[in-house]
Write an enzyme that holds these catalytic residues in place. Structure first.
Site, short mmCIF file in Angstrom:
data_model
loop_
_atom_site.label_atom_id
_atom_site.label_comp_id
_atom_site.label_asym_id
_atom_site.label_seq_id
_atom_site.Cartn_x
_atom_site.Cartn_y
_atom_site.Cartn_z
N ARG A 43 3.38 1.59 -7.13
CA ARG A 43 3.50 0.48 -6.17
C ARG A 43 2.45 -0.59 -6.40
O ARG A 43 2.57 -1.70 -5.92
CB ARG A 43 3.37 1.01 -4.74
N ASN B 199 -0.09 0.51 6.27
CA ASN B 199 0.60 -0.34 5.31
C ASN B 199 1.23 -1.46 6.12
O ASN B 199 2.02 -1.21 7.02
CB ASN B 199 1.68 0.49 4.59
N GLY B 200 0.84 -2.71 5.84
CA GLY B 200 1.39 -3.83 6.61
C GLY B 200 0.31 -4.83 6.94
O GLY B 200 -0.80 -4.75 6.44
N LYS C 173 11.21 -9.73 -19.25
CA LYS C 173 10.68 -8.43 -19.66
C LYS C 173 9.45 -8.62 -20.53
O LYS C 173 8.44 -7.98 -20.34
CB LYS C 173 11.72 -7.61 -20.45
N HIS D 142 17.50 -30.40 -25.31
CA HIS D 142 16.97 -31.27 -24.25
C HIS D 142 15.48 -31.03 -24.00
O HIS D 142 14.98 -31.43 -22.95
CB HIS D 142 17.77 -31.04 -22.95
N GLU E 123 16.47 -12.60 -18.71
CA GLU E 123 15.98 -11.24 -18.48
C GLU E 123 15.11 -10.77 -19.65
O GLU E 123 14.07 -10.14 -19.44
CB GLU E 123 17.17 -10.30 -18.23
N TRP F 86 -3.60 -2.30 -1.37
CA TRP F 86 -3.44 -3.56 -2.10
C TRP F 86 -4.02 -4.62 -1.18
O TRP F 86 -3.47 -4.88 -0.12
CB TRP F 86 -1.96 -3.80 -2.38
N LYS G 201 5.54 -2.89 -7.95
CA LYS G 201 6.95 -2.54 -8.06
C LYS G 201 7.78 -3.16 -6.94
O LYS G 201 8.83 -3.73 -7.18
CB LYS G 201 7.11 -1.02 -8.05
N GLU H 285 6.34 -10.14 -18.56
CA GLU H 285 5.70 -9.34 -17.51
C GLU H 285 4.96 -8.12 -18.04
O GLU H 285 4.00 -7.68 -17.43
CB GLU H 285 6.69 -8.95 -16.40
N CYS I 147 0.83 -1.20 0.00
CA CYS I 147 0.00 0.00 0.00
C CYS I 147 0.86 1.26 0.00
O CYS I 147 2.05 1.21 0.28
CB CYS I 147 -0.88 0.02 1.23
O1 M6R Z 1 13.33 -4.63 -5.79
P1 M6R Z 1 13.95 -5.96 -6.12
O2 M6R Z 1 15.10 -5.85 -7.04
O3 M6R Z 1 14.29 -6.76 -4.89
O4 M6R Z 1 12.80 -6.74 -6.88
C1 M6R Z 1 12.96 -8.06 -7.30
C2 M6R Z 1 11.91 -8.44 -8.31
O5 M6R Z 1 10.63 -8.35 -7.74
C3 M6R Z 1 11.96 -7.56 -9.56
O6 M6R Z 1 13.22 -7.57 -10.15
C4 M6R Z 1 10.91 -8.02 -10.59
O7 M6R Z 1 11.25 -9.27 -11.09
C5 M6R Z 1 10.77 -6.98 -11.71
N1 M6R Z 1 9.38 -6.72 -11.99
C6 M6R Z 1 11.38 -7.41 -12.98
O8 M6R Z 1 11.20 -6.48 -13.99
#
Ligand code: M6R
Length: 630
Positions: free
Chosen positions: A43, A117-118, A507, A526, A503, A91, A625, A510, A18
């Protein structure tokens, strides 16, 4: 810790995403609160709310399911006056996302409104106790329980709100960052935190509270980061009054906020993600600034200087991280093992924390995180500490929980990353990894001086090479247009380009919701080779390094099965470009540094595919995020 004082991480496991904003001062609170909530939108949230105390001492609470804009529409004809208020994006964790469960929550008497938040883990037992004492609850939330617990303490102990909060929090198990406004007190906010970040901005005759500094940027540069288990009275005309929940006075530590407004706006780009992709040449330079010294053939990493010996003689260096940070760690493991000849393990923090790993005081654990708030990574740090290991951090957010929980660390200096998809954080983390590997190699004497100098000089040239890559990536948009409707995509690379494949695939999936997989290229035979047909695009990272010929063979295998090939190649490449349907060039570089260049066009490819599919690039569905929940 690489930042300041002590922090207790025993309760950092269940934290929500949150957003909190609060204001008290001489201005109208509502516009400041709404602007603050918008800056926190990155967030991730499902409802929003605001409470305002007006001049007539009415506490007006408005909530809406959905976006901050839905809240704005809802209050269009309402009384939004008041110089003090609290606002929240929620959230859902307890109870579905709806208006009743949205924050702020009012106490039974209606005297106090609270945002949180928590997660309060013992909220059910607290709720039962309060019900016995005549309290009734409208929502399914733990937050409404906490609000009434505070009111109950206030009434039964005959204490003011500050003291009531302090006493009440001693009965709470879990994590919280809270802000409270109270009728009859138009000049005072009460706040507290444990396991969930909170920052206070000190302006001229005004105060701000927020979950992170973004709502405060541009309003004041004086900030105080609240520590775990601290309660704060914020009163106009008075200094901040801080106590621990154990009733010990604490002195506020005022710091200068280094972010500026430009750094959190889009700077002319359509999305934060693209802005952040284009920031990479600058960011990588910033990450190296004052650390990489080609003139002296050395690297200086001030943040970890007192732990260099432990790193050198470590049985293992163990990276713990999640998502993109895990991919950067994997690149780091290749670099450190190759250059400094130290054994490196790379662990998913979420697995590490539960599988009783063998970690000893002779190991050095390095937590890697952009946000510094990832719950799994924090839990892994905690476990590593319990096992006696030294724990270092590679982290972007100054003052974040991870930077405080670790013994020492290296900041990546990538600036705020707003797009949910990590881009510049990855390149800055890999840059730190490269410098760490070079420093350890220097100390260990595993590289000749001339060889190390070549590596240092080459790293120094990477920002210009990223810029070149960006300048020559215009056609990536055409490739995106060609493949935007595919259902699957495969990414293949070897050695240090294997994490690049992972990676690139992350990208794409996601932000565009296309299924994508990254594999070490040789693993194709394989299993994944069965997927190849004319509808399957395969991205090869085929730079001209040690396994180049082998990757060429893999390209031939895909071609023989009618698969479509997008090849990332070095400028001087001859073979791969002949076989590929589409070619993306990157400058020649040292093989270990190719992830710093090859990742960039893959970020752009994912970006354009997502945009063309109409996806919300900066806030992909189901993602937040900072993943501060387990
Ligand atoms: O803030 P962090 O680097 O610890 O976050 C880790 C992952 O949650 C973050 O890298 C996530 O995979 C991203 N959305 C990738 O783009």
């Amino acid at each position: 810790m690489f930042f300041s004082k002590k922090c207790n991480f025993a309760f950092l496991i269940f934290i929500t995403m949150c957003g909190i904003v609060a204001y008290v001062g001489h201005q109208e609170a509502y516009p400041i609160l709404i602007e603050g909530l918008k800056r926190l939108e990155y967030r991730g949230y499902d409802s929003a709310g605001v409470a305002l105390l007006n001049k007539a001492d009415q506490l007006n609470v408005y909530k809406a399911k959905g976006k901050v804009s839905d809240l704005e529409a809802k209050v269009a004809d309402k009384d939004i006056s008041g110089h003090i208020g609290i606002a929240h994006t929620r959230w859902a964790t307890h109870g579905e996302p709806n208006e009743t469960n949205a924050h702020p929550h009012l106490s039974k008497s209606g005297n106090i409104a609270l945002i949180h938040n928590g997660i309060i883990e013992n909220y059910l037992s607290l709720r039962k106790e309060l019900e016995k004492r005549g309290f009734q609850f409208k929502s399914s939330t733990d937050t409404e329980v906490l609000t009434n617990l505070i009111e109950d303490v206030q009434q039964s102990e005959h204490v003011d709100l500050f003291e009531a909060v302090r006493i009440a929090l001693n009965h709470v198990i879990g994590a919280y960052a809270i802000a409270i406004v109270e009728k009859g007190h138009p000049d005072q906010l009460i706040a507290a935190r444990k396991g969930s970040p909170m920052v206070i901005g000190i302006g001229d005759g005004e105060y701000f509270i927020a979950s992170d500094a973004t709502p405060i940027v541009g309003r004041t540069q004086k900030v105080v980061y609240i520590e775990d288990e601290q309660v704060v009275r914020i009163k106009l005309g008075e200094e901040l009054h801080i106590k621990t929940i154990q009733d010990v006075e604490a002195i506020p530590y005022v710091q200068e906020l280094k972010m500026n407004l430009d750094s959190i706006e889009k700077a002319g780009f359509d999305h934060f993600m693209m802005k952040e992709i284009y920031e990479q040449p600058t960011i990588v330079r910033d990450t190296m600034r004052g650390r990489l010294h080609p003139e002296a053939n050395t690297v200086r990493l001030g943040g970890i200087i007192q732990y260099e010996k432990q790193l050198l003689y470590a049985d293992n260096i163990v990276f713990v991280a999640c998502g993109t940070s895990w991919h950067a760690s994997l690149v780091g493991s290749y670099m450190i093992e190759k250059l400094a000849k130290i054994r490196v393990k790379v662990e998913y923090a979420s697995e590490f924390r539960y599988r009783d790993p063998v970690v000893t005081p002779h190991d050095v654990v390095i937590a890697v995180s952009q946000s510094g708030e990832t719950a799994d990574t924090l839990a892994a740090i905690n476990l590593a500490k319990e096992k006696g290991a030294i724990v270092l951090g590679i982290c972007n957010v100054i003052g974040s929980s991870i930077s405080r929980a670790t013994d020492a660390g290296i900041y990546t200096h990538a600036g705020p990353e707003i797009g949910v998809a990590s881009t510049k954080a990855f390149t800055s983390q890999v840059t730190v990894m490269a410098m760490l590997a070079l420093r350890l190699a220097e100390l260990k004497g595993t590289m000749k001086d001339e060889e190390r100098l070549e590596f240092i000089k080459e790293l120094d040239s990477i920002p210009e090479k990223i810029q070149w890559t960006l300048d020559h990536s215009g056609h990536v948009k055409d490739i995106a247009a060609k493949y935007k409707d595919v259902r699957n995509m495969l990414y293949l690379g070897r050695l240090q380009n294997y994490p690049v494949a992972l990676e690139g695939a992350l990208k794409l999936k996601e932000i565009s919701y296309i299924h994508a997989e990254g594999y070490p290229a040789a693993e194709m035979k394989h299993g994944p080779i069965a997927l190849i047909d004319k509808d399957m695009p395969v991205v090869f990272i085929a730079t001209n390094h040690s396994t180049y010929e082998k990757v060429i063979s893999n390209i031939q295998e895909v071609k023989a099965r009618d698969g479509k090939i997008i090849a990332i190649v070095s400028q001087k490449d001859v073979l791969a470009r002949k076989m590929a349907d589409y070619v993306i060039e990157i400058p020649e570089t040292e093989c270990l540094y190719s992830p710093l260049l090859a990742t960039v066009p893959l970020q752009i490819l994912a970006y354009y595919i997502a945009v063309m599919r109409g996806c919300n690039v900066d806030q992909p569905r189901n993602l937040a995020k900072s993943v501060t929940v387990e």
